[in-house]
Motif scaffolding. Structure first.
Motif, PDB file in Angstrom:
ATOM      1  N   THR A 106      -2.458  -8.073  -3.140  1.00 30.91           N
ATOM      2  CA  THR A 106      -3.709  -8.691  -2.689  1.00 30.91           C
ATOM      3  C   THR A 106      -4.558  -7.639  -1.973  1.00 30.91           C
ATOM      4  OG1 THR A 106      -2.751  -9.317  -0.572  1.00 30.91           O
ATOM      5  CG2 THR A 106      -2.517 -10.891  -2.395  1.00 30.91           C
ATOM      6  N   THR A 107      -5.782  -8.060  -1.589  1.00 31.02           N
ATOM      7  CA  THR A 107      -6.667  -7.116  -0.892  1.00 31.02           C
ATOM      8  C   THR A 107      -6.079  -6.673   0.448  1.00 31.02           C
ATOM      9  OG1 THR A 107      -8.588  -8.151  -1.929  1.00 31.02           O
ATOM     10  CG2 THR A 107      -8.991  -6.805   0.026  1.00 31.02           C
ATOM     11  N   SER A 108      -5.538  -7.641   1.201  1.00 26.22           N
ATOM     12  CA  SER A 108      -4.975  -7.286   2.514  1.00 26.22           C
ATOM     13  C   SER A 108      -3.751  -6.385   2.347  1.00 26.22           C
ATOM     14  CB  SER A 108      -4.609  -8.552   3.285  1.00 26.22           C
ATOM     15  OG  SER A 108      -3.632  -9.290   2.576  1.00 26.22           O
ATOM     16  N   GLU A 109      -2.935  -6.636   1.325  1.00 29.72           N
ATOM     17  CA  GLU A 109      -1.764  -5.776   1.091  1.00 29.72           C
ATOM     18  C   GLU A 109      -2.195  -4.378   0.676  1.00 29.72           C
ATOM     19  OE1 GLU A 109       1.566  -9.038  -0.386  1.00 29.72           O
ATOM     20  OE2 GLU A 109       0.162  -8.161  -1.823  1.00 29.72           O
ATOM     21  N   THR A 110      -3.252  -4.306  -0.117  1.00 26.83           N
ATOM     22  CA  THR A 110      -3.760  -2.991  -0.530  1.00 26.83           C
ATOM     23  C   THR A 110      -4.284  -2.210   0.672  1.00 26.83           C
ATOM     24  OG1 THR A 110      -4.354  -3.873  -2.706  1.00 26.83           O
ATOM     25  CG2 THR A 110      -5.440  -1.829  -2.006  1.00 26.83           C
ATOM     26  N   ILE A 111      -4.984  -2.929   1.565  1.00 27.11           N
ATOM     27  CA  ILE A 111      -5.505  -2.248   2.768  1.00 27.11           C
ATOM     28  C   ILE A 111      -4.355  -1.755   3.630  1.00 27.11           C
ATOM     29  CG2 ILE A 111      -6.760  -2.635   4.919  1.00 27.11           C
ATOM     30  CD1 ILE A 111      -8.508  -4.636   3.345  1.00 27.11           C
ATOM     31  N   ARG A 112      -3.355  -2.627   3.852  1.00 27.00           N
ATOM     32  CA  ARG A 112      -2.277  -2.298   4.791  1.00 27.00           C
ATOM     33  C   ARG A 112      -1.339  -1.230   4.238  1.00 27.00           C
ATOM     34  NH1 ARG A 112      -0.520  -6.974   5.028  1.00 27.00           N
ATOM     35  NH2 ARG A 112       1.487  -6.830   3.971  1.00 27.00           N
ATOM     36  N   ARG A 113      -1.047  -1.264   2.946  1.00 30.61           N
ATOM     37  CA  ARG A 113      -0.009  -0.385   2.411  1.00 30.61           C
ATOM     38  C   ARG A 113      -0.546   0.822   1.638  1.00 30.61           C
ATOM     39  NH1 ARG A 113       4.649  -4.610   0.214  1.00 30.61           N
ATOM     40  NH2 ARG A 113       4.935  -5.697   2.221  1.00 30.61           N
ATOM     41  N   VAL A 114      -1.822   0.786   1.292  1.00 31.86           N
ATOM     42  CA  VAL A 114      -2.371   1.900   0.500  1.00 31.86           C
ATOM     43  C   VAL A 114      -3.506   2.607   1.244  1.00 31.86           C
ATOM     44  CG1 VAL A 114      -3.498   2.551  -1.670  1.00 31.86           C
ATOM     45  CG2 VAL A 114      -1.717   0.785  -1.661  1.00 31.86           C
ATOM     46  N   LEU A 115      -4.553   1.826   1.596  1.00 37.49           N
ATOM     47  CA  LEU A 115      -5.750   2.459   2.144  1.00 37.49           C
ATOM     48  C   LEU A 115      -5.526   3.043   3.534  1.00 37.49           C
ATOM     49  CD1 LEU A 115      -8.551  -0.003   0.975  1.00 37.49           C
ATOM     50  CD2 LEU A 115      -7.743   2.091  -0.103  1.00 37.49           C
ATOM     51  N   LEU A 116      -4.965   2.244   4.436  1.00 39.92           N
ATOM     52  CA  LEU A 116      -4.793   2.737   5.806  1.00 39.92           C
ATOM     53  C   LEU A 116      -3.854   3.952   5.881  1.00 39.92           C
ATOM     54  CD1 LEU A 116      -4.711  -0.548   7.928  1.00 39.92           C
ATOM     55  CD2 LEU A 116      -6.539   1.120   7.694  1.00 39.92           C
ATOM     56  N   PRO A 117      -2.706   3.949   5.197  1.00 39.60           N
ATOM     57  CA  PRO A 117      -1.885   5.181   5.245  1.00 39.60           C
ATOM     58  C   PRO A 117      -2.606   6.390   4.638  1.00 39.60           C
ATOM     59  CG  PRO A 117      -0.564   3.345   4.517  1.00 39.60           C
ATOM     60  CD  PRO A 117      -1.980   2.857   4.535  1.00 39.60           C
ATOM     61  N   ALA A 118      -3.345   6.162   3.534  1.00 45.20           N
ATOM     62  CA  ALA A 118      -4.034   7.287   2.911  1.00 45.20           C
ATOM     63  C   ALA A 118      -5.164   7.816   3.781  1.00 45.20           C
ATOM     64  CB  ALA A 118      -4.578   6.862   1.545  1.00 45.20           C
TER      65      ALA A 118
END
Length: 414
Positions: free
Chosen positions: A306-318
């Motif tokens: 989902t969007t929130s999972e993408t933000i938490r696990r992909v975007l923020l770490p990157a």
């Protein structure tokens, strides 16, 4: 030749002469004037070639004269220097105009000057930094030759009230010894900075995530500039807001809850400072989130996230290196703020973790020590350099830690 005369020389004399040289050399760099021969460089390079020959020699003469004056030497009367500068400019114009021909490699000459200008600018910025650190270091060493470094770093009382007596040559026997324990000042600094970061980091980061991932383009065009306006408001305005509006509100709220609060407390400047530095976090974090490659988002969505999972696990770490840099910038801005603290937190060194009591910060004490009427070599004045040196070392350590974190996460996600 002083700085004002240099500015007048550049504006009234050399700039028009350089512009005239630019126009003459560029006008001459036409193939029809040389039997249709092809020039090595575009015509505007020849214009800049003429400008540099008319402008740089007088500029170098003026700077050399200024440096000699700073060194206590008087190279020549001012009218002689002015005449010599004009003569050099005219000679440069004539030389450049006569040199223009199809074989002249004007582009190489101009870009060579630009290359050396950029290199000298880099060296100059480093030298300025070294000079600033050295000036603080030498004065701080003079302070620490009279005050124990251990006492300075671990003392819990800051009371330099009688320090001016020794510098004024007055009798110090029987008077209270000045105390230079910096712990209350650094504790106040970190308390107010921590409160401001507790306000700025969540709000700024959430705002950046909203603008980057949820807001429509029209909404983003309105909200992002509106947030960045907060960074342009003068800190004295924030100080008035903290002293007149926020502090009474904090006191009234504390009284309603049965808690005592001072009108000059740490909470009010911390809250207002947090609002002030929100753009430092939100704007930079928004930029780094948008810089994450779209392929990483699409890969996450393709796996069913989902969007929130993408933000938490992909975007923020990157984007973590950039976010850390944004928080560090906000931290530095909060540590260096003075006006809000003076107007809302007071000047009293107070070792406490209660945000409802008045405290002061390192930068406020530095300003207070340097604006008084005591002698420059008094301990109270020199203490400003001791505080500045410790703050400088602390900031350097923080930068090293953040650089390590940034490098570690950058290697992980590259």
């Amino acid at each position: 030749m002083n700085f004002s005369q240099i500015a007048q020389l550049l504006v009234l004399g050399m700039a028009p002469l350089g512009a005239g040289s630019y126009a003459l050399c560029r006008a001459k760099a036409r193939p029809e004037r040389f039997g249709g021969a092809k020039f090595h460089s575009p015509s505007w390079y020849y214009g800049w070639y003429g400008f540099l020959w008319a402008f740089l020699p007088p500029l170098l003469l003026a700077v050399a004269s200024w440096i000699l004056r700073l060194a206590g030497l008087r190279p020549a009367p001012d009218w002689v220097l002015m005449a010599l500068a004009m003569g050099l400019g005219l000679a440069g114009l004539v030389y450049a105009h006569r040199s223009v021909n199809p074989e002249l490699r004007a582009r190489n000459s101009v870009e060579g000057v630009i290359h050396w200008t950029l290199r000298m600018s880099s060296v100059l910025s480093i030298l300025i930094t070294v000079g600033i650190v050295s000036s603080v270091l030498f004065e701080a060493l003079q302070f620490f030759s009279q005050v124990s470094l251990w006492e300075f770093l671990t003392g819990t009382a800051w009371s330099p009230g009688t320090a001016f007596l020794g510098a004024a040559g007055r009798e110090t026997e029987g008077v209270a010894k000045p105390l230079f324990g910096s712990v209350p000042l650094f504790a106040g600094t970190f308390l107010i900075t921590a409160i401001s970061l507790l306000v700025a980091v969540p709000i700024g980061l959430f705002a950046a995530i909203f603008l980057s991932e949820y807001a429509s383009l029209p909404m983003r065009r309105i909200f992002k500039p509106a947030l960045e306006i907060l960074a342009g408001i003068p800190s004295v305005v924030y100080g008035f807001f903290a002293a007149i509006t926020v502090s009474p509100w904090v006191v009234n709220t504390a009284q309603a809850l049965g808690v005592r609060a001072d009108y000059t407390n740490a909470l009010s400047p911390g809250l207002v400072m947090g609002v002030m530095i929100i753009p430092f976090v939100s704007s930079l974090s928004d930029d780094v989130l948008n810089a994450v490659p779209m392929s990483m988002r699409e890969g996450s969505y393709a796996l069913g996230a989902t969007t929130s999972e993408t933000i938490r696990r992909v975007l923020l770490p990157a984007a973590l290196p950039g976010i850390v840099a944004a928080v560090l910038l906000a931290f530095s801005r909060a540590v260096g703020e003075t006006m809000i603290v003076v107007m809302a937190a007071g000047l009293r060194p107070n070792l406490t973790w209660n945000p409802l009591e008045g405290v002061t910060t390192v930068t406020v004490r530095i300003v207070d020590a340097l604006v008084g009427d005591q002698a420059f070599d008094s301990l109270e004045t020199l203490s400003a350099f001791g505080l500045g040196l410790v703050l400088l070392v602390f900031t350097l350590i923080l930068n090293v830690i953040s650089a390590y974190i940034i490098r570690r996460f950058r290697q992980k996600y590259e």
